[in-house]
Design an enzyme around this catalytic site. Structure first.
Site, mmCIF file in Angstrom:
data_model
loop_
_atom_site.group_PDB
_atom_site.id
_atom_site.type_symbol
_atom_site.label_atom_id
_atom_site.label_comp_id
_atom_site.label_asym_id
_atom_site.label_seq_id
_atom_site.Cartn_x
_atom_site.Cartn_y
_atom_site.Cartn_z
ATOM 1 N N ASN A 9 0.855 -1.187 0.000
ATOM 2 C CA ASN A 9 0.000 0.000 0.000
ATOM 3 C C ASN A 9 0.890 1.237 0.000
ATOM 4 O OD1 ASN A 9 -1.955 1.940 0.378
ATOM 5 N ND2 ASN A 9 -2.308 1.470 2.532
ATOM 6 N N TRP A 10 0.971 1.902 -1.147
ATOM 7 C CA TRP A 10 1.827 3.071 -1.259
ATOM 8 C C TRP A 10 1.252 4.297 -0.553
ATOM 9 C CZ3 TRP A 10 3.778 3.246 -7.077
ATOM 10 C CH2 TRP A 10 4.623 2.145 -7.298
ATOM 11 N N LYS A 11 -0.026 4.253 -0.206
ATOM 12 C CA LYS A 11 -0.710 5.410 0.398
ATOM 13 C C LYS A 11 -0.535 6.622 -0.542
ATOM 14 C CE LYS A 11 -0.108 3.313 4.892
ATOM 15 N NZ LYS A 11 0.129 3.488 6.337
ATOM 16 N N HIS A 94 -9.360 0.702 5.746
ATOM 17 C CA HIS A 94 -8.035 0.957 6.304
ATOM 18 C C HIS A 94 -8.166 1.946 7.459
ATOM 19 C CE1 HIS A 94 -3.881 2.342 6.658
ATOM 20 N NE2 HIS A 94 -3.524 1.248 6.009
ATOM 21 N N GLU A 96 -6.604 4.474 8.348
ATOM 22 C CA GLU A 96 -6.513 5.892 7.993
ATOM 23 C C GLU A 96 -7.821 6.382 7.392
ATOM 24 O OE1 GLU A 96 -3.050 5.637 5.565
ATOM 25 O OE2 GLU A 96 -1.779 5.220 7.316
ATOM 26 N N GLU A 166 -4.457 -5.005 10.988
ATOM 27 C CA GLU A 166 -3.458 -3.958 11.141
ATOM 28 C C GLU A 166 -3.671 -3.246 12.471
ATOM 29 O OE1 GLU A 166 -1.916 -2.213 7.090
ATOM 30 O OE2 GLU A 166 -3.896 -1.459 7.523
ATOM 31 N N GLY A 172 3.079 2.630 10.547
ATOM 32 C CA GLY A 172 3.935 3.783 10.311
ATOM 33 C C GLY A 172 4.688 4.260 11.530
ATOM 34 N N SER A 211 3.926 -2.064 10.008
ATOM 35 C CA SER A 211 5.391 -1.998 10.056
ATOM 36 C C SER A 211 6.055 -3.334 9.748
ATOM 37 C CB SER A 211 5.867 -1.462 11.417
ATOM 38 O OG SER A 211 5.434 -0.135 11.604
ATOM 39 N N GLY A 232 3.201 -1.337 4.225
ATOM 40 C CA GLY A 232 3.129 0.100 4.005
ATOM 41 C C GLY A 232 4.443 0.663 3.530
ATOM 42 N N GLY A 233 5.217 1.252 4.462
ATOM 43 C CA GLY A 233 6.446 1.950 4.100
ATOM 44 C C GLY A 233 7.431 1.121 3.304
#
Length: 249
Positions: A9-11, A94, A96, A166, A172, A211, A232-233
């Site tokens: 997931n590049w967000k 998600h 967010e 998650e 993050g 993470s 994610g990251g």
């Protein structure tokens, strides 16, 4: 046998150049047999990613979608539009989206139905905040979020769902649920579903997110109820993401 799945997931990050870099890297990559790999870029990069991923094992996913197929909804994107770019998966719920954009369980369910209606595979995201975990409410929160959706679906629809756990406190932040903590929640989700449909529960794919990186992926993915990851990251770094995928054997 559940098919392992690793999704990135590049967000609101990435670029067309990054999509090209992933395409080049995965053209020659050796991956575990049967592994599905999905990248969820921002909407503007879907076309670039579609071109870059052609001929590779990479599939496209979307980070969200509107519950409706069309209409006066400025700034929104429908599942039908996503399908034109070869999108196969869609994240729904998600943390967010739930926290920053106030999506509640009902709205998450509507998005999930919209994804199913156009042939997309929804990845339902669930997870607790730090305060909820510290208060001992992890299982209550996670099972409520999953139960709200799964109890409203037809048996055939349930079989098309992927669930991503998650923990919000691990997204993050650099903090990661220990393999034992993640496994406990995954096992609880599967056991809860088994009370209603044992066959569904045994085939339900459960992903861990929060993470996950190249250093901890192998230990997390070795857990019996973790079938993959929502990354994610680390999904913005070609080498790291490839290493995670290669850990999913």
């Amino acid at each position: 046998m559940r098919t392992p799945l690793v999704a990135g997931n590049w967000k609101m990050n990435g670029s067309a150049t990054l999509a090209e870099a992933f395409g080049h890297a995965f053209t020659e990559a050796t991956l575990p047999e049967g592994l599905e790999v999905v990248i969820c870029p921002p909407f503007p990069y879907l076309e670039a990613a579609q071109r870059a991923f052609d001929g590779t094992p990479l599939h496209l996913g979307a980070q969200t979608l509107n519950p409706l197929h069309s209409g006066a909804h400025t700034g929104e994107v429908s599942g039908r539009m996503l399908g034109e770019f070869g999108v196969r998966y869609a994240l729904v719920g998600h943390s967010e989206r739930r926290q920053l954009y106030r999506e509640n369980d009902e709205q998450v369910f509507d998005r999930l139905l919209a994804a199913l209606s156009v042939g997309l595979t929804p990845a339902l995201c669930v997870g607790e905040t730090l305060s909820e975990r510290d208060a001992g409410h992890t299982m209550e929160v996670v099972l409520r979020q999953t139960g709200f959706v799964m109890s409203r679906l037809e048996p055939e629809q349930r079989q098309r769902i992927v669930i991503a756990y998650e923990p919000v406190w691990a997204i993050g932040t650099g903090r990661t649920a220990t393999p034992k903590q993640a496994q406990e929640v995954m096992a609880a989700i599967r056991e809860h579903q088994a009370r209603h449909d044992h066959e569904l529960a045994s085939g339900l794919r459960l992903l861990y997110g929060g993470s996950m990186n190249a250093d901890n992926a192998a230990e997390l993915l070795a857990q019996p109820d973790i079938d993959g990851g929502l990354v994610g990251g680390a999904s913005l770094k070609v080498d790291d993401f490839l290493a995670i995928c290669q850990s999913a054997s």
